[in-house]
Write a protein that holds these residues in place. Structure first.
Motif, mmCIF file in Angstrom:
data_model
loop_
_atom_site.group_PDB
_atom_site.id
_atom_site.type_symbol
_atom_site.label_atom_id
_atom_site.label_comp_id
_atom_site.label_asym_id
_atom_site.label_seq_id
_atom_site.Cartn_x
_atom_site.Cartn_y
_atom_site.Cartn_z
ATOM 1 N N PRO A 62 6.469 -21.988 -6.188
ATOM 2 C CA PRO A 62 7.477 -21.956 -7.257
ATOM 3 C C PRO A 62 7.411 -20.684 -8.111
ATOM 4 O O PRO A 62 8.357 -20.391 -8.850
ATOM 5 N N HIS A 63 6.311 -19.962 -8.010
ATOM 6 C CA HIS A 63 6.124 -18.787 -8.858
ATOM 7 C C HIS A 63 6.303 -17.471 -8.097
ATOM 8 O O HIS A 63 6.126 -16.395 -8.662
ATOM 9 N N MET A 64 6.674 -17.567 -6.821
ATOM 10 C CA MET A 64 6.849 -16.370 -5.994
ATOM 11 C C MET A 64 8.249 -15.794 -6.170
ATOM 12 O O MET A 64 9.245 -16.522 -6.119
ATOM 13 N N VAL A 65 8.314 -14.505 -6.397
ATOM 14 C CA VAL A 65 9.590 -13.800 -6.509
ATOM 15 C C VAL A 65 9.560 -12.639 -5.516
ATOM 16 O O VAL A 65 8.599 -11.863 -5.491
ATOM 17 N N VAL A 66 10.587 -12.531 -4.689
ATOM 18 C CA VAL A 66 10.663 -11.424 -3.735
ATOM 19 C C VAL A 66 11.331 -10.226 -4.420
ATOM 20 O O VAL A 66 12.413 -10.359 -5.011
ATOM 21 N N VAL A 67 10.657 -9.072 -4.363
ATOM 22 C CA VAL A 67 11.171 -7.866 -5.007
ATOM 23 C C VAL A 67 11.241 -6.744 -3.979
ATOM 24 O O VAL A 67 10.445 -6.678 -3.041
ATOM 25 N N ASP A 68 12.216 -5.857 -4.166
ATOM 26 C CA ASP A 68 12.348 -4.657 -3.340
ATOM 27 C C ASP A 68 12.034 -3.445 -4.200
ATOM 28 O O ASP A 68 12.579 -3.294 -5.305
ATOM 29 N N MET A 69 11.162 -2.589 -3.696
ATOM 30 C CA MET A 69 10.719 -1.417 -4.449
ATOM 31 C C MET A 69 10.975 -0.158 -3.632
ATOM 32 O O MET A 69 10.571 -0.066 -2.473
ATOM 33 N N GLU A 70 11.637 0.815 -4.265
ATOM 34 C CA GLU A 70 11.969 2.041 -3.575
ATOM 35 C C GLU A 70 10.761 2.976 -3.519
ATOM 36 O O GLU A 70 9.816 2.835 -4.297
ATOM 37 N N ARG A 71 10.821 3.902 -2.603
ATOM 38 C CA ARG A 71 9.753 4.888 -2.465
ATOM 39 C C ARG A 71 9.611 5.689 -3.757
ATOM 40 O O ARG A 71 10.584 6.084 -4.377
ATOM 41 N N GLY A 72 8.360 5.888 -4.181
ATOM 42 C CA GLY A 72 8.081 6.647 -5.393
ATOM 43 C C GLY A 72 7.890 5.795 -6.631
ATOM 44 O O GLY A 72 7.408 6.290 -7.653
ATOM 45 N N ARG A 73 8.230 4.524 -6.544
ATOM 46 C CA ARG A 73 8.065 3.646 -7.704
ATOM 47 C C ARG A 73 6.580 3.377 -7.957
ATOM 48 O O ARG A 73 5.798 3.188 -7.032
ATOM 49 N N THR A 74 6.200 3.342 -9.216
ATOM 50 C CA THR A 74 4.831 3.026 -9.595
ATOM 51 C C THR A 74 4.718 1.539 -9.877
ATOM 52 O O THR A 74 5.381 1.021 -10.780
ATOM 53 N N ALA A 75 3.893 0.860 -9.078
ATOM 54 C CA ALA A 75 3.704 -0.581 -9.280
ATOM 55 C C ALA A 75 2.860 -0.851 -10.509
ATOM 56 O O ALA A 75 3.131 -1.781 -11.276
ATOM 57 N N HIS A 76 1.817 -0.066 -10.690
ATOM 58 C CA HIS A 76 1.080 -0.074 -11.957
ATOM 59 C C HIS A 76 0.346 1.250 -12.115
ATOM 60 O O HIS A 76 0.037 1.930 -11.146
ATOM 61 N N GLU A 77 0.108 1.616 -13.343
ATOM 62 C CA GLU A 77 -0.557 2.870 -13.680
ATOM 63 C C GLU A 77 -2.012 2.594 -14.023
ATOM 64 O O GLU A 77 -2.353 1.521 -14.537
ATOM 65 N N ALA A 78 -2.876 3.541 -13.720
ATOM 66 C CA ALA A 78 -4.285 3.396 -14.082
ATOM 67 C C ALA A 78 -4.412 3.214 -15.589
ATOM 68 O O ALA A 78 -3.807 3.947 -16.370
ATOM 69 N N GLY A 79 -5.181 2.212 -15.991
ATOM 70 C CA GLY A 79 -5.369 1.930 -17.412
ATOM 71 C C GLY A 79 -4.439 0.870 -17.959
ATOM 72 O O GLY A 79 -4.668 0.360 -19.056
#
Length: 241
Positions: free
Chosen positions: A19-36
């Protein structure tokens, strides 16, 4: 399209997350998370490639790990709130299942299989990082480039990789001219065909012969090896103990 970690969960445990799963599409170059940054979501790729990047003081970044549909990004946050140690960047268009880290933290204490998969995923990423250190110190740029191209192709269908020489040089921490010379040599040997922004693997076996042993070590750790070659991420050790 499937994620092998999600597929390895027993139906009862997967149903808690569903119930908590969401399908996402991410383009090339996108930052999923940044250090820190706080890790707010766990990503389970269904397709594509996400690279984990170690940041340098001069503003550069070198890849220390690669994740496809065999693993997850941010999975340690399933145990407790975490701050990202590396930058996670989408290197090929990626479709992924996204689950809130807070939800994972609620589910994790009750799911033994999920806890085991967290450990296996962490071990695979650790092996990638440790092997990268040894590889960068001990092997030639040609060996390293072959290893990288093979690892990238393992996670993508087809043989054409959309990669520029500038990008590869940044990934590997070397000069672009060095990548150009190595790519020309591999092309002359019939292993690859290079066009601006694209590398086609013409002879995978030739690449495997040129790659260092680090490729096999990481391939088995990530579960891409043949049966009997290592633990992979299926939750079972198939090799001798």
């Amino acid at each position: 399209m499937k994620n092998r970690l999600i597929e390895a969960l027993p139906p009862a445990e997967a149903s808690r997350l569903a119930p908590h799963m969401v399908v996402v599409d991410m383009e090339r170059g996108r930052t999923a998370h940044e250090a820190g940054d706080p890790v707010e979501h766990v990503l389970f790729p269904l397709s594509g490639v996400i690279s984990l990047m170690t940041l340098l003081e001069n503003g550069g970044a070198i890849e220390c790990g690669m994740v496809g549909n065999e693993g997850a990004v941010g999975l340690p946050a399933a145990l407790r709130p975490r701050t990202a140690l590396v930058r996670a960047v989408v290197q090929a268009p990626t479709r992924a299942i996204r689950v809130s880290a807070s939800v994972m933290q609620e589910v994790w204490p009750h799911d033994q299989r999920l806890r085991a998969l967290v450990d296996l995923n962490s071990e695979a990423l650790y092996i990638q990082a440790a092997q990268s250190v040894a590889c960068n110190a001990s092997h030639s740029v040609e060996e390293r480039l072959c290893r990288w191209l093979l690892s990238f192709q393992d996670r993508l269908p087809g043989q054409v990789l959309r990669l520029t020489q500038e990008y590869l040089a940044d990934m590997m921490g070397v000069q672009r001219t060095t990548i150009t010379a190595v790519a020309r040599h591999l092309q002359a040997r019939g292993a690859i065909r290079y066009r601006r922004g694209q590398i086609e693997v013409v002879d995978r076996q030739a690449l495997e012969l040129c790659a260092c042993e680090c490729y096999g070590v990481v391939r088995r750790a990530c579960g891409h090896g043949a049966p009997g070659e290592g633990p992979g991420l299926n939750g079972e050790s198939s090799g001798p103990s």
